[in-house]
Design a protein around this motif. Structure first.
Motif, PDB file in Angstrom:
ATOM      1  N   GLU A   1     -17.664  46.993  29.877  1.00 12.93           N
ATOM      2  CA  GLU A   1     -17.738  48.466  29.898  1.00 12.93           C
ATOM      3  C   GLU A   1     -16.611  49.061  29.066  1.00 12.93           C
ATOM      4  O   GLU A   1     -16.815  50.047  28.353  1.00 12.93           O
ATOM      5  CB  GLU A   1     -17.680  48.987  31.337  1.00 12.93           C
TER       6      GLU A   1
ATOM      7  N   ARG B   1      -8.949  51.380  31.411  1.00 12.63           N
ATOM      8  CA  ARG B   1      -9.423  51.105  30.047  1.00 12.63           C
ATOM      9  C   ARG B   1      -8.372  51.469  29.004  1.00 12.63           C
ATOM     10  O   ARG B   1      -8.317  50.886  27.930  1.00 12.63           O
ATOM     11  CB  ARG B   1     -10.711  51.887  29.769  1.00 12.63           C
TER      12      ARG B   1
ATOM     13  N   THR C   1     -18.193  42.681  33.841  1.00 15.70           N
ATOM     14  CA  THR C   1     -18.687  44.053  33.739  1.00 15.70           C
ATOM     15  C   THR C   1     -17.553  44.989  33.301  1.00 15.70           C
ATOM     16  O   THR C   1     -17.732  45.833  32.420  1.00 15.70           O
ATOM     17  CB  THR C   1     -19.235  44.535  35.100  1.00 15.70           C
ATOM     18  N   ALA C   2     -16.385  44.817  33.927  1.00 14.15           N
ATOM     19  CA  ALA C   2     -15.254  45.687  33.608  1.00 14.15           C
ATOM     20  C   ALA C   2     -14.863  45.559  32.136  1.00 14.15           C
ATOM     21  O   ALA C   2     -14.699  46.562  31.423  1.00 14.15           O
ATOM     22  CB  ALA C   2     -14.069  45.340  34.496  1.00 14.15           C
TER      23      ALA C   2
END
Ligand SMILES: Nc1ncnc2c1ncn2[C@@H]1O[C@H](COP(=O)(O)OP(=O)(O)OP(=O)(O)O)[C@@H](O)[C@H]1O
Ligand SMILES: [Mg+2]
Lengths: 269, 431
Positions: free
Chosen positions: A121, A93, A117-118
């Protein structure tokens, strides 16, 4: 006076992507990395070469946060944060991307679903709204085109039944989707045919900006014809034993590693 | 000294059976009364199984039979939103039919009612009731002897229906023992689906002992989705006895989501030629749950095909048992039988005992069986995290992927959604 120096340091820090200092790491009691020093600034491309088993993938894995490795000494600053203190997902991230030498197959997990999703998030962590489905799909389309990854592959289970070359393309596709600050490409060129090599290299070049950087691990000078490095490092027995300009890669291709090891012996003798 | 009365000498069996003393069966039809009498007779000669019995080796029934239960029809109306995605639903409360909560949409060629209603008039029931149940299994016999009610489903010849028929078994009080009894008859060429769900409104210590007889006649197709979601300290023994005729297709998907001890006895006699059978199961376990799936499939005639896929996700200190037996009779040439049991063990304290078994007496067959047990793939977990998925999400994604090929078998959209949601909700945030 003081103020001025601080200002300059701040600017330097801004351009400094990653600073690896005296990094030692072992696995199951065996020391693999034995004091790595490497600094990469924004806008740069660094190539790492070196014989099999010298520790290239280990370095990549330690940077990405694989927990089988134990870091016994040293530090890694990534965008002015202590990288070694972060979970793998937080490293991602923060903008670190590792293209695996051997990407795993994950049956039953859809490639684009998990990327969604990654991405979301990561956005949530930054306090942003999730990406609109429309924008996400647009991005998938755009980026899969960039590495000429068949749209059907993007939709399939992660790497399941992909050919070796398709797996590597999928890695670069994911890299493009995640838009990292620093990418570490671990032998992304091995197993690629000439066309695929050009496509993958093109993809990497397209994604290059003055604000990001890459570390390219490879055995072949060939890749460096396409992705032109600012520096070439030679890793040997867990240490960087030589650093030079891009021409060093040519020299290695021609002469192999032997002469460097001889040089080393001469120095230590 | 006279105070020492006979109760001291009561056996566990006597004590357990005494729970049913107060049920009034005097209104029952003759054929059903006969079945009860026969079963009571059998029970006298049988005992509760101990771990010495091979069939019950890994599941101790002591805790189940020693419970202090009661039999009780609910008196008050219960307020519950069942939100059943169907126009047809039979609701049983504590084993008794609930007129208020059940609803029907009369469809030509389909009889769907409480078992007690059907007993009064239905000829197939009179003829076939209790014909499939194994007489030497004490829990099945107890159900035959003491069942209060259940569901009856009859789909007439060639009737095709897409909408699933729901049978809901609700336990709405503590320490309830009940013996729900279902009878399902799918006639020749018919095609139907059902959902059989056991749930609990938040009470403790119940025991549900359910028996279902299922007939899938020549060229018929039937799918049943069984969802076991009672309280975490409840017990359940569920027995399905199935027969399949020529060219028929039968599918059963068993989802065991909750319950302290759950034992499934699934017995399929594929007696016809060219039959297709699917047996799927998913048991995502937590806490100290103990879930035991025993399946038996007999291929009696040629050209049958069967696919068995059971998957377990073993969390905490749960224990799982899988014992699947496929028997290929010597007449059953050209049988294709595939059997697989796969388990993910999430902790050091969870265990699984898996025994897939093939017994083949025909020589021209294609059969395979296998069993795998392992942890979540570490490499995959790291890969996903390195791409920015949190540890929790990465695990959830992998558990979902593991369960997905069982879930894909569900032919009822609402059930599919429910199970997917269950997996999402329960595996996001596990440690
Ligand atoms: N679990 C382990 N236990 C002991 N040694 C290990 C373990 N895993 C890797 N190694 C060793 O670490 C060394 C470095 O491996 P690494 O994969 O980093 O090499 P590499 O430079 O990437 O090689 P290649 O060019 O072949 O990809 C090798 O000698 C390898 O055998
Ligand atoms: Mg390597």
């Amino acid at each position: 006076m003081d103020k001025k120096i601080k200002g300059i340091e701040f600017l330097i820090a801004l351009f400094r992507m990653i600073k690896i200092k005296n990094l030692h790491a072992s696995i199951e009691g065996t020391e693999i990395l034995r004091g790595i020093n490497l600094e990469v600034k924004a806008g740069e491309v660094h190539a790492i070469m070196g014989p099999n088993g010298s520790g290239k993938s280990t370095l990549a894995s330690v940077l990405a946060g694989r927990d089988e490795y134990e870091v016994t000494e040293g530090s890694v600053d990534f965008l002015d944060e202590d990288l070694l203190d972060m979970e793998p997902e937080d490293r991602s991230r923060a903008g670190l991307f590792l293209a695996f030498q051997y990407p795993v197959e994950i049956p039953g997990v859809s490639n684009i679903n998990f990327l969604k999703t990654a991405i979301n998030e990561a956005r949530e962590k930054r306090g942003e709204d999730p990406m609109a489905a429309k924008d996400f799909l647009k991005r998938v389309k755009e980026k899969s085109k960039l590495v000429e990854l068949d749209g059907r592959l993007a939709n399939r289970s992660v790497n399941e039944g992909f050919s070796g070359g398709e797996k590597k393309r999928n890695e670069i596709f994911q890299m493009a989707m995640l838009d990292p600050k620093l990418s570490v490409l671990d032998e992304t060129d091995s197993g690629l045919d000439i066309d695929a090599l050009r496509i993958v290299a093109n993809g990497v070049n397209e994604l290059k900006t003055k604000d990001n950087a890459s570390i390219v691990i490879t055995h072949y000078q060939r890749l460096l014809d396409y992705i032109v490095p600012d520096y070439v490092h030679v890793l040997y027995k867990g240490k960087i034993v030589k650093t030079g300009p891009k021409e060093l890669a040519l020299e290695l291709e021609e002469k192999g590693y032997e002469w460097i090891f001889k040089e080393l012996e001469a120095v230590s003798a | 000294m006279e105070v020492m009365n006979e109760t001291v000498t009561l056996t566990n069996k006597d004590k357990f059976l005494s729970h049913f003393d107060l049920i009034d069966f005097s209104m029952d039809e003759d054929f059903s009364s006969d079945a009860r009498k026969e079963a009571m007779e059998l029970i006298q000669w049988l005992d509760f199984p101990t771990s010495k019995a091979e069939y019950w080796k890994y599941t101790r029934v002591n805790k189940i039979i020693k419970g202090n239960y009661k039999v009780s029809a609910p008196e008050n109306e219960i307020e519950i939103d069942l939100s059943v995605p169907s126009k047809n639903c039979i609701v049983l409360i504590n084993g008794y039919f609930s007129e208020e909560l059940s609803f029907f949409d009369k469809t030509e060629g389909i009889e769907f009612s409480s078992l007690s209603d059907a007993k009064k008039s239905n000829s197939i029931l009179g003829e076939k009731f209790n014909s499939l149940v194994k007489k030497d299994e004490i829990f099945a016999d107890i159900n035959s002897a003491y069942h209060q009610d259940g569901a009856f489903m009859h789909v007439a010849k060639n009737v095709q229906v897409e909408e699933p028929y729901y049978i809901l078994n609700l336990v709405d009080d503590s320490n309830i023992v009940s013996n729900p009894r279902n009878f399902i008859f799918i006639e020749q060429g018919a095609n139907a689906k059902a959902v059989l769900k056991t749930i609990n409104t938040g009470n403790t210590g119940s025991f549900t002992n359910m028996v279902s007889e299922i007939f899938v006649e020549k060229n018929a197709q039937f799918e049943i989705n069984k969802i076991q979601d009672e309280a975490e300290d409840s017990f359940q023994i569920a027995t399905e006895q199935v027969v399949q005729g020529d060219d028929s297709t039968f599918k059963i998907n068993t989802f065991t989501l909750n319950g302290a001890i759950v034992r499934n006895n699934l017995n399929i006699d594929s007696l016809g030629k060219n039959t297709m059978t699917y047996l799927n199961g998913l048991y995502p376990l937590k806490g100290k749950q103990h879930v035991d799936n025993h399946t038996y499939l007999l291929h009696r005639e040629p050209n049958g095909e069967s696919h068995e896929l059971y998957k377990g996700i073993m969390g905490d200190s749960s224990t799982g048992v899988f014992n699947g037996k496929v028997f290929v009779h010597k007449e059953a040439q050209k049988t294709n039988a595939f059997q697989s049991n796969a388990n993910i063990v999430m902790t050091d304290t969870a265990t699984i005992n898996s025994k897939p078994e093939l017994e083949i007496y025909a020589d021209d067959v294609k059969c395979s069986h296998g069993s795998t047990t392992g942890q979540l793939d570490k490499e995959a977990l790291f890969y996903l995290r390195a791409r920015g998925l949190s540890k929790d999400s990465a695990r959830a994604v992998l558990v979902n992927a593991f369960a997905s090929d069982v879930i894909e078998h569900i032919g009822v959209e609402a059930v599919k959604d429910e199970i997917e949601k269950y997996i999402d909700d329960n595996y996001h945030g596990i440690k």
